[in-house]
Every structure is written in C-alpha cells, then in structure tokens.
Enzyme design. Structure first.
Site, mmCIF file in Angstrom:
data_model
loop_
_atom_site.group_PDB
_atom_site.id
_atom_site.type_symbol
_atom_site.label_atom_id
_atom_site.label_comp_id
_atom_site.label_asym_id
_atom_site.label_seq_id
_atom_site.Cartn_x
_atom_site.Cartn_y
_atom_site.Cartn_z
ATOM 1 N N ARG A 276 0.857 -1.191 0.000
ATOM 2 C CA ARG A 276 0.000 0.000 0.000
ATOM 3 C C ARG A 276 0.892 1.240 0.000
ATOM 4 O O ARG A 276 1.418 1.639 1.027
ATOM 5 C CB ARG A 276 -0.893 -0.005 1.245
ATOM 6 C CG ARG A 276 -2.077 0.967 1.154
ATOM 7 C CD ARG A 276 -2.646 1.262 2.538
ATOM 8 N NE ARG A 276 -1.808 2.217 3.238
ATOM 9 C CZ ARG A 276 -1.608 2.226 4.559
ATOM 10 N NH1 ARG A 276 -2.163 1.318 5.338
ATOM 11 N NH2 ARG A 276 -0.833 3.135 5.113
ATOM 12 N N HIS A 280 -3.468 5.004 4.301
ATOM 13 C CA HIS A 280 -4.584 4.054 4.370
ATOM 14 C C HIS A 280 -5.823 4.619 3.648
ATOM 15 O O HIS A 280 -6.415 3.961 2.796
ATOM 16 C CB HIS A 280 -4.914 3.734 5.822
ATOM 17 C CG HIS A 280 -6.175 2.958 5.996
ATOM 18 N ND1 HIS A 280 -6.308 1.657 5.560
ATOM 19 C CD2 HIS A 280 -7.383 3.312 6.508
ATOM 20 C CE1 HIS A 280 -7.540 1.247 5.812
ATOM 21 N NE2 HIS A 280 -8.201 2.222 6.382
ATOM 22 N N TYR A 289 4.049 6.397 10.787
ATOM 23 C CA TYR A 289 4.321 5.037 11.269
ATOM 24 C C TYR A 289 5.134 4.166 10.309
ATOM 25 O O TYR A 289 5.312 2.990 10.551
ATOM 26 C CB TYR A 289 3.021 4.333 11.678
ATOM 27 C CG TYR A 289 1.949 4.295 10.588
ATOM 28 C CD1 TYR A 289 1.991 3.330 9.582
ATOM 29 C CD2 TYR A 289 0.900 5.205 10.583
ATOM 30 C CE1 TYR A 289 1.006 3.293 8.598
ATOM 31 C CE2 TYR A 289 -0.085 5.178 9.608
ATOM 32 C CZ TYR A 289 -0.024 4.214 8.620
ATOM 33 O OH TYR A 289 -0.980 4.167 7.650
HETATM 34 C C1 TPP Z 1 -14.943 -4.883 11.801
HETATM 35 C C2 TPP Z 1 -14.056 -3.699 11.601
HETATM 36 N N1 TPP Z 1 -13.115 -3.424 12.512
HETATM 37 C C3 TPP Z 1 -12.292 -2.369 12.334
HETATM 38 C C4 TPP Z 1 -12.424 -1.563 11.239
HETATM 39 C C5 TPP Z 1 -11.504 -0.365 11.038
HETATM 40 N N2 TPP Z 1 -10.614 -0.619 9.901
HETATM 41 C C6 TPP Z 1 -10.841 -0.054 8.701
HETATM 42 S S1 TPP Z 1 -9.701 -0.505 7.575
HETATM 43 C C7 TPP Z 1 -8.871 -1.469 8.692
HETATM 44 C C8 TPP Z 1 -7.616 -2.205 8.295
HETATM 45 C C9 TPP Z 1 -7.831 -3.227 7.263
HETATM 46 O O1 TPP Z 1 -6.608 -3.695 6.767
HETATM 47 P P1 TPP Z 1 -6.538 -4.752 5.621
HETATM 48 O O2 TPP Z 1 -7.535 -5.826 5.862
HETATM 49 O O3 TPP Z 1 -5.124 -5.173 5.486
HETATM 50 O O4 TPP Z 1 -7.022 -3.926 4.323
HETATM 51 P P2 TPP Z 1 -6.331 -2.685 3.607
HETATM 52 O O5 TPP Z 1 -6.919 -1.442 4.226
HETATM 53 O O6 TPP Z 1 -4.868 -2.775 3.808
HETATM 54 O O7 TPP Z 1 -6.705 -2.776 2.174
HETATM 55 C C10 TPP Z 1 -9.497 -1.414 9.928
HETATM 56 C C11 TPP Z 1 -9.019 -2.124 11.124
HETATM 57 C C12 TPP Z 1 -13.436 -1.878 10.304
HETATM 58 N N3 TPP Z 1 -13.618 -1.174 9.190
HETATM 59 N N4 TPP Z 1 -14.217 -2.963 10.499
#
Ligand code: TPP
Ligand code: MG
Length: 376
Positions: A276, A280, A289
């Site tokens: 990425r 985010h 970070y």
């Molecule tokens: C159930 C839930 N818990 C927490 C969040 C907050 N949250 C949004 S994105 C994220 C990280 C996700 O990371 P990843 O699965 O690696 O996907 P990426 O964003 O890297 O594409 C989190 C914890 C959420 N959206 N849903």
C-alpha cells in the site's frame, strides 16, 4: 502446481510443530520480474499482444482515476477515499478473469475490479461522497449482482460462503470471489468462511490482497504465520501466493482458480503480495508510522512500470501511445467527474432508506425529526 502437505498426517507422526511449519510448501507465481523481463514463458492468453496492451491501459486508467479521486477529496468533494496506488495489477487481473455472471464481494480498495466489471466511475465518486446511489451499479454492463463495497473488515467472507452455497445448490456454473486484506485474515469471519467453503466444497475464491499494512499495523504484527496463504491448509483447501504487482501472474493464477471452482473443484485462497504505497485513506498520515526506505523499495516494484518496460522492449508500446492513452483516460475521468458533480444532492432523509426494507418505529421518529429540521 504443488499443494501444501497434509497437516494432519504430519501432526500424527513424529514431527515437532516448528519442523512441521518448515515442511509446508506454498507455491509462489511470478511471470514478469520487476524490471519487466520474463521469468517464465508467457502462458495463454498473452500470446495476443492486444491482451497485454489492454491490461496496461486498464491499469493506467485506474491510476489516473485514483489520483483524481484523491484530488476530489482534497478539495472537499468526497468524504474520504482509500487509494489503491501501487495495487492496480491485482485489481485489474481479478476484473479481467472473472466471468460476467460471477459475483464479486469486495472491500473498499477494489476500485479497479469494479471498473473492469462495469461499475461507472461516476458511481464510485458518488459512493465516496456518501451517496448511496453509488452502489446502484446502473450502467448497461453493470454487475447487478455484485455486492456493495464492504467497509466492515471481513464481514463479507461469511456472506460469500452464502452466495457460493446458493450457486452450488442451484447447480449454476458461477463463482463467488471474496477479496479481503491482510488485516482481514486475522478475523474469525475469515477462518469460519474458509472452513465452511471447504466443508461444502463451494465455488469460492478468496483473494487476500496483502499490501503489508492494516492502517498502521504492519503485516509482521498481524500474525506469526509465514504466509497468509497457508491459513488455507487448516481448512483443507489449496492456498498459494502470487506476485500481486505482476498483472500477468495474478491473471494466470486467478484464471486457474476460477476454472477449478467453476467446474466443481472447490474453493481456494490466493494471497497476492503487493504494497500500500498511499496512506490508508485520505484521513490517514502514514509518514507517522512507516519509513521512507520501505516506501522507496515498494515504489521500485510499480506494476505499471513493470508491464510497460516489457511492452516497450517488445515494441508493443511507445511514448506517443503512452501520451495518447493518458489523454484518453484523463478525458474519461473528467467526464465522470462532470457527471458526478452534476448529480443533484439527495435529501438528508435519504440516509434512512438503505438499511431496512421496512423502517423500524424508532427510526421513523428520527427521520421525521430530520425532515422537520429540513423544513424549519
Ligand atoms: C470490523 C471492523 N473493525 C475495524 C475496522 C476499522 N478498519 C478499517 S480498515 C482497517 C484495516 C484493514 O486492513 P486490511 O484488511 O489489510 O485492508 P487494507 O486497508 O490494507 O486494504 C481497519 C481495522 C473496520 N472497518 N471494520
Ligand atoms: Mg492491508
């Protein structure tokens, strides 16, 4: 293709658990090296130069769309936006290999897959401006049965099991594709979904887009497992890794997994290794970070540069073609921006329309309160 060894046999024998881990084999596929040189002979359908060129053009369109979306957020037109900069290869390859009748259950970063499947650019802008009409998928080639973007992490994995179960039950030659991130693989939903898909031998492909970050949590803090693909072993289904920045590799691996699922071969897990590059979302500041050196390393693995280098070397692409393609893509994006900005905003009460088929009484009250305020 090699398959992971049967874990139960090893556990029953004299192996220590950590020796066991070393014996798992997770296959990794790469066709194009980062400098755009072929590592393996080109499989079909890549003998057709038109296929290679169109894959590049689609990645380029996605990159330009993505940059525009970030700019629209910065000027207050979108609420937030999760960039997919650097992850174009996996998204485009998924969109290109899925059949029209397959069903996509995606997260918020699969813009490229959605565009290839016929979702309109203007709809994606609408969605990120907080307008539910962005999930209507109203274009002539729209994938009407694809699920709306799933923001809650991994909750769409059990739903994908339901979709694939229905397909199998109805004996339809279709496949559900559930795309999730590295962070999502730590959720119980993911394990339960893999388990169900395995038990019922469903036409379901899980694509784990491992971009090494879950907001500020690095992949190394996510799990002690060496690969995310190996999580499939416990569910008794195949798991493999692919270079997620190599559009040809993802295309090949996906094509194989989809064909297997479609013909009764059951589910699988594909871990696509990417990075990425962006924050985010536009609400994040990743400089807080992670370090610049990691980012530089990731930038050198750019999926567009990789394929372009190959195409240029093979005389399938030139600077004038690049300029013309950029111009055409930018025009397409600008047209979508104009469409998006011309949409009249919805009433504030529209927010009550999309959660329930029939609005519960408590929400009636809230809706009326909003309506009353509107009329004050
Ligand atoms: C159930 C839930 N818990 C927490 C969040 C907050 N949250 C949004 S994105 C994220 C990280 C996700 O990371 P990843 O699965 O690696 O996907 P990426 O964003 O890297 O594409 C989190 C914890 C959420 N959206 N849903
Ligand atoms: Mg991630």
């Amino acid at each position: 293709m090699r398959r992971p060894v049967d874990a139960t046999l090893r556990l029953a024998s004299d192996s220590q658990p950590n020796e066991l881990a070393a014996r798992f084999e997770v296959h990794y596929t790469r066709i194009l090296d980062p400098d755009g040189r072929l590592r393996a002979p080109l499989p079909e359908p890549f003998s057709d130069p038109g296929v290679l060129v169109s894959l590049y053009e689609e990645m380029l369109a996605l990159r330009l769309f993505d940059a525009k979306a970030v700019a629209l957020q910065r000027t207050g037109r979108l609420g937030t936006y999760p960039s997919c900069l650097g992850q174009e290869a996996t998204a485009i390859a998924l969109g290109r290999t899925m059949a029209r009748e397959d069903v996509l259950l995606a997260t918020y970063r699969e813009t490229g897959t959605m565009l290839v499947r016929g979702v309109r650019m203007a709809e994606i802008f609408l969605y990120w401006s907080g307008d539910e009409r962005g999930s209507d998928y109203s274009g002539p080639d729209a994938p009407k049965e694809d699920f709306p973007i799933c923001v809650p992490i991994a909750t769409h994995a059990p739903q994908a099991v339901g979709v694939a179960y229905a397909m199998k039950h109805k004996r339809e030659p279709r496949v559900a594709v559930c795309v999730l991130g590295d962070g999502a693989t730590s959720k119980g939903d993911f394990y339960e979904a893999m388990n169900g898909a395995g038990v019922w031998h469903l036409p379901l492909v899980f694509v784990v887009v491992n971009n090494e970050w879950a907001i500020s949590v690095p992949r190394s803090a996510q799990t002690r497992a060496q690969t995310l693909a190996q999580k499939a072993i416990a569910a008794g289904i195949p798991g493999e890794q692919v270079d997620g920045n190599d559009v040809l590799a993802v295309h090949s691996v996906m094509q194989r997994a989809l064909a297997a699922a479609r013909s009764g071969g059951g589910p699988s897990v594909i871990e696509a290794l990417t990075y990425r590059i962006a924050d985010h979302t536009t609400a994040d500041d990743a400089t807080r970070y992670r370090n610049a050196a990691d980012l530089d390393r990731a930038r050198r693995l750019d999926p567009l540069v990789r394929l372009r280098q190959y195409l240029v070397r093979e005389r399938l692409w030139s600077e004038p073609q690049e300029m013309a393609a950029r111009e055409a893509c930018n025009a397409r994006v600008e047209q979508a921006v104009a469409q998006f900005l011309a949409m009249p905003p919805r009433e504030p009460t529209a927010m009550f329309e999309h959660l329930f088929a029939e609005l519960p009484a408590s929400l009636h009250e809230q809706r009326d309160a909003v309506r009353g305020r509107d009329h004050e």
